[in-house]
Scaffold this active site. Structure first.
Site, PDB file in Angstrom:
ATOM      1  N   PHE A 140       0.867  -1.180   0.000  1.00  0.00           N
ATOM      2  CA  PHE A 140       0.000   0.000   0.000  1.00  0.00           C
ATOM      3  C   PHE A 140       0.899   1.224   0.000  1.00  0.00           C
ATOM      4  CE2 PHE A 140      -4.589   0.875   1.403  1.00  0.00           C
ATOM      5  CZ  PHE A 140      -5.142  -0.096   0.577  1.00  0.00           C
ATOM      6  N   GLN A 253      -8.224  14.174   5.045  1.00  0.00           N
ATOM      7  CA  GLN A 253      -7.561  13.434   3.972  1.00  0.00           C
ATOM      8  C   GLN A 253      -8.399  13.382   2.695  1.00  0.00           C
ATOM      9  OE1 GLN A 253      -6.595   8.990   4.236  1.00  0.00           O
ATOM     10  NE2 GLN A 253      -4.615   9.987   4.105  1.00  0.00           N
ATOM     11  N   HIS A 255      -8.592  11.336  -0.475  1.00  0.00           N
ATOM     12  CA  HIS A 255      -8.097  10.090  -1.065  1.00  0.00           C
ATOM     13  C   HIS A 255      -7.882  10.335  -2.551  1.00  0.00           C
ATOM     14  CE1 HIS A 255      -7.890   5.927  -2.348  1.00  0.00           C
ATOM     15  NE2 HIS A 255      -7.860   5.543  -1.086  1.00  0.00           N
ATOM     16  N   LEU A 269     -15.394   5.418  -3.241  1.00  0.00           N
ATOM     17  CA  LEU A 269     -13.971   5.080  -3.179  1.00  0.00           C
ATOM     18  C   LEU A 269     -13.542   4.040  -4.210  1.00  0.00           C
ATOM     19  CD1 LEU A 269     -11.568   5.923  -1.299  1.00  0.00           C
ATOM     20  CD2 LEU A 269     -11.776   3.650  -0.333  1.00  0.00           C
ATOM     21  N   GLU A 272      -7.241   1.907  -2.545  1.00  0.00           N
ATOM     22  CA  GLU A 272      -5.799   1.986  -2.808  1.00  0.00           C
ATOM     23  C   GLU A 272      -5.251   0.595  -3.147  1.00  0.00           C
ATOM     24  OE1 GLU A 272      -3.928   4.612  -0.088  1.00  0.00           O
ATOM     25  OE2 GLU A 272      -1.989   3.638  -0.269  1.00  0.00           O
ATOM     26  N   ARG A 303      -0.715   9.270   0.219  1.00  0.00           N
ATOM     27  CA  ARG A 303      -1.992   9.728  -0.345  1.00  0.00           C
ATOM     28  C   ARG A 303      -1.998  11.223  -0.653  1.00  0.00           C
ATOM     29  NH1 ARG A 303      -6.472   6.250   3.115  1.00  0.00           N
ATOM     30  NH2 ARG A 303      -6.072   4.337   1.963  1.00  0.00           N
ATOM     31  N   HIS A 368     -12.092  11.733   2.343  1.00  0.00           N
ATOM     32  CA  HIS A 368     -12.109  10.341   2.774  1.00  0.00           C
ATOM     33  C   HIS A 368     -12.002  10.152   4.286  1.00  0.00           C
ATOM     34  CE1 HIS A 368     -11.540   6.079   2.443  1.00  0.00           C
ATOM     35  NE2 HIS A 368     -10.328   6.108   2.944  1.00  0.00           N
ATOM     36  N   ARG A 403      -2.829  10.228   6.911  1.00  0.00           N
ATOM     37  CA  ARG A 403      -2.902   8.831   7.359  1.00  0.00           C
ATOM     38  C   ARG A 403      -2.410   7.898   6.264  1.00  0.00           C
ATOM     39  NH1 ARG A 403      -6.603   4.496   6.765  1.00  0.00           N
ATOM     40  NH2 ARG A 403      -8.212   5.763   5.785  1.00  0.00           N
TER      41      ARG A 403
HETATM   42  C1  FAD Z   1     -15.013   3.405   1.490  1.00  0.00           C
HETATM   43  C2  FAD Z   1     -14.003   3.348   2.599  1.00  0.00           C
HETATM   44  C3  FAD Z   1     -12.960   2.443   2.531  1.00  0.00           C
HETATM   45  C4  FAD Z   1     -12.006   2.387   3.543  1.00  0.00           C
HETATM   46  N1  FAD Z   1     -10.998   1.455   3.468  1.00  0.00           N
HETATM   47  C5  FAD Z   1     -10.105   1.367   4.489  1.00  0.00           C
HETATM   48  C6  FAD Z   1      -9.091   0.358   4.487  1.00  0.00           C
HETATM   49  O1  FAD Z   1      -8.995  -0.464   3.581  1.00  0.00           O
HETATM   50  N2  FAD Z   1      -8.219   0.318   5.526  1.00  0.00           N
HETATM   51  C7  FAD Z   1      -8.286   1.189   6.564  1.00  0.00           C
HETATM   52  O2  FAD Z   1      -7.461   1.100   7.474  1.00  0.00           O
HETATM   53  N3  FAD Z   1      -9.257   2.148   6.606  1.00  0.00           N
HETATM   54  C8  FAD Z   1     -10.170   2.247   5.616  1.00  0.00           C
HETATM   55  N4  FAD Z   1     -11.147   3.208   5.663  1.00  0.00           N
HETATM   56  C9  FAD Z   1     -11.268   4.032   6.856  1.00  0.00           C
HETATM   57  C10 FAD Z   1     -11.952   3.238   7.973  1.00  0.00           C
HETATM   58  O3  FAD Z   1     -12.912   2.374   7.440  1.00  0.00           O
HETATM   59  C11 FAD Z   1     -12.644   4.158   8.977  1.00  0.00           C
HETATM   60  O4  FAD Z   1     -11.747   5.142   9.378  1.00  0.00           O
HETATM   61  C12 FAD Z   1     -13.062   3.369  10.194  1.00  0.00           C
HETATM   62  O5  FAD Z   1     -13.861   2.283   9.827  1.00  0.00           O
HETATM   63  C13 FAD Z   1     -13.803   4.204  11.223  1.00  0.00           C
HETATM   64  O6  FAD Z   1     -14.189   3.343  12.266  1.00  0.00           O
HETATM   65  P1  FAD Z   1     -14.811   3.892  13.618  1.00  0.00           P
HETATM   66  O7  FAD Z   1     -15.063   2.716  14.488  1.00  0.00           O
HETATM   67  O8  FAD Z   1     -13.986   4.999  14.135  1.00  0.00           O
HETATM   68  O9  FAD Z   1     -16.195   4.552  13.154  1.00  0.00           O
HETATM   69  P2  FAD Z   1     -17.354   4.004  12.194  1.00  0.00           P
HETATM   70  O10 FAD Z   1     -17.089   2.670  11.655  1.00  0.00           O
HETATM   71  O11 FAD Z   1     -17.590   5.129  11.246  1.00  0.00           O
HETATM   72  O12 FAD Z   1     -18.564   3.871  13.191  1.00  0.00           O
HETATM   73  C14 FAD Z   1     -19.171   4.990  13.785  1.00  0.00           C
HETATM   74  C15 FAD Z   1     -20.332   4.523  14.621  1.00  0.00           C
HETATM   75  O13 FAD Z   1     -20.839   5.638  15.361  1.00  0.00           O
HETATM   76  C16 FAD Z   1     -22.241   5.682  15.249  1.00  0.00           C
HETATM   77  N5  FAD Z   1     -22.678   7.064  15.489  1.00  0.00           N
HETATM   78  C17 FAD Z   1     -22.291   8.187  14.850  1.00  0.00           C
HETATM   79  N6  FAD Z   1     -22.904   9.255  15.407  1.00  0.00           N
HETATM   80  C18 FAD Z   1     -23.689   8.787  16.406  1.00  0.00           C
HETATM   81  C19 FAD Z   1     -24.563   9.393  17.338  1.00  0.00           C
HETATM   82  N7  FAD Z   1     -24.792  10.705  17.366  1.00  0.00           N
HETATM   83  N8  FAD Z   1     -25.219   8.596  18.210  1.00  0.00           N
HETATM   84  C20 FAD Z   1     -25.029   7.258  18.195  1.00  0.00           C
HETATM   85  N9  FAD Z   1     -24.211   6.634  17.345  1.00  0.00           N
HETATM   86  C21 FAD Z   1     -23.543   7.396  16.467  1.00  0.00           C
HETATM   87  C22 FAD Z   1     -22.506   5.153  13.857  1.00  0.00           C
HETATM   88  O14 FAD Z   1     -23.840   4.737  13.725  1.00  0.00           O
HETATM   89  C23 FAD Z   1     -21.507   3.988  13.816  1.00  0.00           C
HETATM   90  O15 FAD Z   1     -22.048   2.893  14.489  1.00  0.00           O
HETATM   91  C24 FAD Z   1     -12.113   3.267   4.646  1.00  0.00           C
HETATM   92  C25 FAD Z   1     -13.153   4.180   4.717  1.00  0.00           C
HETATM   93  C26 FAD Z   1     -14.100   4.223   3.702  1.00  0.00           C
HETATM   94  C27 FAD Z   1     -15.210   5.234   3.801  1.00  0.00           C
END
Ligand code: FAD
Length: 595
Positions: A140, A253, A255, A269, A272, A303, A368, A403
């Protein structure tokens, strides 16, 4: 585990003490807000320690942003390149973050990611394999070695499936499709949160000795983004409103590769992983232009560099018909693509009628990820407000100015676990008085209901959101200037004044307009903070590309911008010196320089 409406057994039983006609009351030792990878990892930790845990999620369990992650999870397990080590992973992370990262977080992350990968495997995750049967790792951008443990291009799905099953095996109670609107404090400590159910609009006040914020990022402040509807940054504003410090909020970021065509899917998306598997970027003249931007790493540069390159090629008139550049993976052939990138194949075939095994994709930068966020202690993810912890994308520090791909999924598990441990220790440390004035809760309920209960007509939340997303695209995009940022700030402040007048038709039942009225408040506040901090950082560093300050500034390389709500309720910004790196870490860079 229990889901909506059922009390758990054992330590997880929630009490209904103090419920009134206006709201129901529940109580837990630890309340986790967010059910993505970070939230679920924290919940498992606290629940397995015997604490009563509540997990609140705006969407259904398993639908968080994490499920969308494609390319993989970065961890120096050294299966494919045995030379890899936590030290190289640490150095890659710091270099990519342009050295404003929290070095202790980067150290813990690099050291602990392998354990979290193996733990996930023990809990049931099925990773792709090398011919010898080890977890496979792909290259990556800006990772020195092949480091991303993956499951084709569906790694997030496997992570969330595993964590969901693990959570189901605990006594944690899950409140699905329930949105938190405010944190409550007593004697300076966070002691609970108000939430409402999205289906019925019923209010629940949840008392908690400790709260773990894990609500993810805020890509939805831009029109073109890879983020889903959930990425509205609720948690960063809830924490800021509760008095927590935020760090480096200017760092968003872009992407390098989002879809550009058809318009309805612009921003979606293109992982990558495509470049990781050898994808080549070309402009309309057929030039492999990355040689001009990073001759050594080419498409696998960091990135920020690739995003700027793609943007520049289009700006200078060498773009594709739909305003992007070409990304070509045809060399893998149909079978190779179906093995390594099946989702990408399906995505382009279904949405753009393009078979990527035969034709190149058209791509352009898309918003992103959010490097900034709630400032936390590396060891236990404690915020600056007692009782409040934060992990995952909502927290800042680990990734600095940029990142590395794959570092988020491992971040979720490393710091989700640490936030869980932090909350356990905090709960067990002292006595906790959780009572808050009922009138305080009722005032918040009135505020939340105002858009549907005043009976007058007023501003549409959707229109404000649209105007905000356009203002951010126009003025705080990948390329920034003081003039532009100031103009953007003026527009956002004007929208802020209009928030009071938001009105929505209908009742509390199944009312997306009412939910949008809640979200838009977060979007406006975050946008204001981003514009103000982007104005302060007068340099180019990672994701912050200031045309009017085209170089890196030596002094700014030693500071983080810390944001907190000042005495007047306005955005306060302080530039704070970063603590020097200890010798065992700084020595690694000196050693490398000698070679
Ligand atoms: C398309 C895409 C591809 C990606 N690919 C990669 C990858 O290959 N490798 C990598 O390392 N990263 C990747 N990322 C980044 C990574 O997926 C995210 O940064 C990560 O999943 C975020 O996880 P999290 O647990 O912080 O939050 P999230 O998974 O975003 O979860 C947030 C949670 O909070 C809840 N929530 C939000 N607001 C409230 C509220 N007010 N009250 C109650 N609940 C709430 C939501 O419902 C959800 O359950 C990607 C991101 C995207 C968008």
């Amino acid at each position: 585990m229990d889901t909506n409406g059922h009390n758990g057994s054992n330590g997880a039983s929630a009490q209904r003490n103090g419920s009134s006609e206006k709201y129901e009351v529940q109580e837990h030792d630890v309340l986790v807000i967010g059910a993505g990878g970070a939230g679920l990892r924290a919940a498992v930790e606290a629940s397995e320690a015997g604490l009563s845990v509540g997990v609140v999620s705006k969407s259904l369990l398993g639908k968080a942003h994490t499920v969308m992650a494609e390319g993989g999870m970065a961890a120096a397990v050294g299966n494919v390149d045995p030379e890899d080590s936590w030290k190289t992973h640490f150095m890659d992370t710091m270099k990519s973050g342009k050295f404003i990262n929290n070095w202790r977080m980067a150290e813990l992350h690099a050291k602990e990611s392998p354990d979290r990968v193996y733990e996930l495997e023990q809990w049931g995750a099925l990773f792709q394999r090398t011919p010898e049967g080890k977890i496979s790792q792909r290259p990556f951008g800006a990772h020195t070695y092949r480091r991303l443990c993956h499951v084709g291009d569906r790694t997030g799905l496997e992570l969330i499936r595993t964590m969901q099953e693990k959570t189901l095996a605990t006594d944690a109670k899950v409140y699905m499709e329930t949105t938190v609107t405010r944190l409550f404090k007593k004697d300076g400590k966070v002691v609970g949160a108000l939430a409402y159910t999205r289906e019925s609009g019923k209010f629940i006040y949840i008392k908690a000795k400790a709260v773990v914020m894990a609500t993810g990022g805020w890509g939805r402040i831009f029109e073109v983004t890879s983020n889903s509807w959930e990425g509205t940054g609720d948690g960063v504003v809830l924490s800021y409103d509760a008095g927590a410090d935020l760090v480096d909020m200017e760092m968003m970021q872009f992407h390098p590769t989002g879809m550009v065509w058809p318009p309805g899917v612009a921003g979606l998306l293109v992982t990558e992983g495509v470049r990781g598997e050898g994808g080549i970027l070309k402009n309309s003249k057929g030039e492999r232009y990355m040689a001009r931007y990073d001759e050594q790493r080419m498409e696998l540069s960091s990135r920020d560099v690739v995003a700027r390159a793609n943007y520049t090629e289009v700006q200078e008139g060498r773009g594709s018909p739909h305003g992007g550049v070409y990304l070509d993976i045809t060399h893998l052939g149909y079978d190779g693509i179906m093995k390594k990138l099946p989702t990408m194949h399906e995505q382009f075939l279904k949405l753009a009628d393009i078979d990527i095994s035969k034709e190149p994709m058209e791509v352009f930068p898309t918003v992103h990820y959010t490097m900034g966020g709630v400032k936390v202690e590396p060891e236990n993810c404690a915020s600056t407000v007692p009782g409040l912890f934060a992990a995952g994308e909502v927290a800042g520090g680990l990734h600095g100015a940029n990142r590395l791909g794959g570092n988020s999924l491992s971040d979720l598990l490393v710091f989700g676990r640490r936030a869980g441990i932090g909350a356990i220790e905090y709960v067990n440390e002292g006595s906790h008085s959780l009572e808050v004035e009922g009138s305080e809760i009722e005032r918040e309920i009135e505020r939340v209901l105002k858009p549907i209960e005043t009976g007058e007509t007023g501003e549409s939340p959707y229109l404000i959101q649209q105007e905000l997303q356009k203002a951010m695209m126009d003025h705080a995009n990948i390329m920034r200037t003081e003039e532009d940022l100031k103009e953007g700030l003026g527009k956002i402040l004007a929208l802020k004044d209009r928030l009071e007048n938001i009105r929505v038709q209908g009742s509390r039942l199944f009312n997306p307009g009412w939910h949008a009225a809640q979200d838009v408040r977060y979007l406006v506040q975050i946008s204001e903070i981003i514009l103000r901090t982007a104005l302060e950082r007068r340099e180019c560093r990672g994701a912050q590309w200031r045309l009017d300050h085209p170089d890196m500034d030596e002094e700014l390389g030693h500071v983080n911008f810390i944001v907190s709500k000042d005495g007047q309720g306005e955005v306060g910004i302080e530039s704070r010196e970063i603590a020097p790196m200890p010798e065992h870490l700084s020595g690694l860079f000196k050693e490398e320089a000698k070679v």
